[in-house]
Design an enzyme around this catalytic site. Sequence first.
Site, PDB file in Angstrom:
ATOM      1  N   PHE A 162       0.860  -1.185   0.000  1.00  0.00           N
ATOM      2  CA  PHE A 162       0.000   0.000   0.000  1.00  0.00           C
ATOM      3  C   PHE A 162       0.891   1.228   0.000  1.00  0.00           C
ATOM      4  O   PHE A 162       1.675   1.429   0.933  1.00  0.00           O
ATOM      5  CB  PHE A 162      -0.940   0.034   1.212  1.00  0.00           C
ATOM      6  CG  PHE A 162      -1.852   1.234   1.168  1.00  0.00           C
ATOM      7  CD1 PHE A 162      -3.025   1.203   0.422  1.00  0.00           C
ATOM      8  CD2 PHE A 162      -1.522   2.417   1.816  1.00  0.00           C
ATOM      9  CE1 PHE A 162      -3.849   2.314   0.335  1.00  0.00           C
ATOM     10  CE2 PHE A 162      -2.338   3.537   1.734  1.00  0.00           C
ATOM     11  CZ  PHE A 162      -3.507   3.484   0.994  1.00  0.00           C
ATOM     12  N   ASP A 247       9.212   2.965   1.753  1.00  0.00           N
ATOM     13  CA  ASP A 247       8.026   3.689   2.188  1.00  0.00           C
ATOM     14  C   ASP A 247       7.876   3.460   3.692  1.00  0.00           C
ATOM     15  O   ASP A 247       7.422   2.398   4.125  1.00  0.00           O
ATOM     16  CB  ASP A 247       6.797   3.185   1.417  1.00  0.00           C
ATOM     17  CG  ASP A 247       5.518   3.892   1.843  1.00  0.00           C
ATOM     18  OD1 ASP A 247       5.513   4.547   2.905  1.00  0.00           O
ATOM     19  OD2 ASP A 247       4.511   3.774   1.103  1.00  0.00           O
ATOM     20  N   LYS A 276       2.747   9.890   8.100  1.00  0.00           N
ATOM     21  CA  LYS A 276       1.758   9.741   9.180  1.00  0.00           C
ATOM     22  C   LYS A 276       2.152  10.378  10.529  1.00  0.00           C
ATOM     23  O   LYS A 276       1.533  11.344  10.951  1.00  0.00           O
ATOM     24  CB  LYS A 276       1.407   8.263   9.358  1.00  0.00           C
ATOM     25  CG  LYS A 276       0.560   7.743   8.189  1.00  0.00           C
ATOM     26  CD  LYS A 276      -0.054   6.408   8.481  1.00  0.00           C
ATOM     27  CE  LYS A 276      -1.162   6.064   7.492  1.00  0.00           C
ATOM     28  NZ  LYS A 276      -0.728   5.440   6.242  1.00  0.00           N
TER      29      LYS A 276
HETATM   30  C1  LIG Z   1      -0.960   5.682   4.865  1.00  0.00           C
HETATM   31  C2  LIG Z   1       0.092   5.229   3.936  1.00  0.00           C
HETATM   32  C3  LIG Z   1       0.319   5.897   2.715  1.00  0.00           C
HETATM   33  C4  LIG Z   1      -0.559   7.013   2.239  1.00  0.00           C
HETATM   34  O1  LIG Z   1      -0.540   8.114   3.081  1.00  0.00           O
HETATM   35  P1  LIG Z   1      -1.708   9.231   2.961  1.00  0.00           P
HETATM   36  O2  LIG Z   1      -1.264  10.299   3.900  1.00  0.00           O
HETATM   37  O3  LIG Z   1      -2.981   8.548   3.373  1.00  0.00           O
HETATM   38  O4  LIG Z   1      -1.758   9.674   1.563  1.00  0.00           O
HETATM   39  C5  LIG Z   1       1.379   5.466   1.944  1.00  0.00           C
HETATM   40  N1  LIG Z   1       2.169   4.443   2.326  1.00  0.00           N
HETATM   41  C6  LIG Z   1       1.980   3.787   3.479  1.00  0.00           C
HETATM   42  C7  LIG Z   1       2.892   2.679   3.869  1.00  0.00           C
HETATM   43  C8  LIG Z   1       0.929   4.150   4.326  1.00  0.00           C
HETATM   44  O5  LIG Z   1       0.706   3.482   5.468  1.00  0.00           O
END
Ligand SMILES: *Cc1c(COP(=O)(O)O)cnc(C)c1O
Length: 422
Positions: A162, A247, A276
């Site tokens: 994700f 990420d 986050k």
């Molecule tokens: C939440 C998340 C995203 C996306 O972040 P948003 O602020 O919702 O756009 C991307 N990568 C990972 C691993 C995430 O947990």
Amino acid sequence: MNKHSAVVEPATPVSELVETTGHAGSEWLSRYSSSLMGVFGAPQRVLVRGAGCLVWDADGKEYLDLLGGIAVNALGHAHPFVTSVIASQLATLGHVSNFFTSPTQVALAEKLLELTQAPAGSKVFFSNSGTEANEAAFKLARRNTGTGDTKRTKIIALEGAFHGRTMGALALTAKEAYRTPFEPLPGGVVHIPFGDVEALKAAVDETVAAVFLEPIQGEAGVRPLPPGYLKAARELTARTGALLILDEVQTGIGRTGKWLASEDAGIMPDAVTLAKGLGGGFPIGALVTFGAETSSLLSAGQHGTTFGGNPVATAAALATLHALENQHVLANASAVGEHLRSALAGIAGVTGVRGEGLLIGFDLDADVAPAVVQAALDAGFIVNSPGPRTIRLAPPLILTTAQADTFLDAFPAILQTAKDAQ
Ligand SMILES: *Cc1c(COP(=O)(O)O)cnc(C)c1O
């Protein structure tokens, strides 16, 4: 007012604009469904106030927040220090555009380079969210073009990945239900089996511009990469000239008890994305690029943002990092996370416990996770179900052992209620 309440008393309370009290949750929910797009489904509750690890809904019910706004509220709600820094920056200089910079922006970039142990020449780009940090990383990868006959046209990501919901990040995200309605997505992304070094070996060649990895897949149910995988990925990408992009939007900024979840792998990636937890609840994201060569792939004019890195957002992140460092919060996340994991593993009906620090996933012996979320809410706990039999916890990193114990004590009855409701 308890000790977690804001030290800043707003001169004009928001209740002068919106009646935040005196309306039942059910009334807000019906107004919500008439006015907000249905992409999130119906909200579970209407929340009006928070302090520390607690939040209260419009009907006055109290909850222990074990999701932290999905791994965002690293310092809980209404943290006095973060609140006062945000208010003071906003009252001094709120926004300037990227035709200008500000001291908080520069200081935050320097702080992130220090915390990620970035070598000389490393740089930062600020965004407003995780998906935008990954969009910037995607564009960075596209600029890793290769030379001569070697055209780097492919990007590797993992099954279960994700990376966000905007088109570039969505192309990196694996889930068909998220992707299919929006095709065609930006091309060249190949998803390979999760955690399989042989599959990675087979996929990484000189046509690959970048490999995107989450050290622990959060949305897939808190699934850590197997030991040695990141090191193998580093060796393979270094050999062929592909960028290794991590990420850490969910796993970064203390969530796992370390600044980066990838720290223990003993590697230096080419880039890391963060978001986050970075702003302690204020929206901000970042792309950190390691070394001068990677950091100059995007040149003047090739990327931009109006809001990204604005004075208030960068002040919020500076305050968050300061409090995380000076209040020993990462050590707390490690200790309380360890306590939760070992206790959960001993509860009947819990079949597998994963994660690090305060990013925890556990499986149940039946497909009752959504019902567990409901039963937990009724019992005064906010948790999340990333899958039909998986529960995720990502509470504020200031969660105490005593607070964790209230959940552990309540969980057997919550699970039973969920099973009875099936
Ligand atoms: C939440 C998340 C995203 C996306 O972040 P948003 O602020 O919702 O756009 C991307 N990568 C990972 C691993 C995430 O947990």
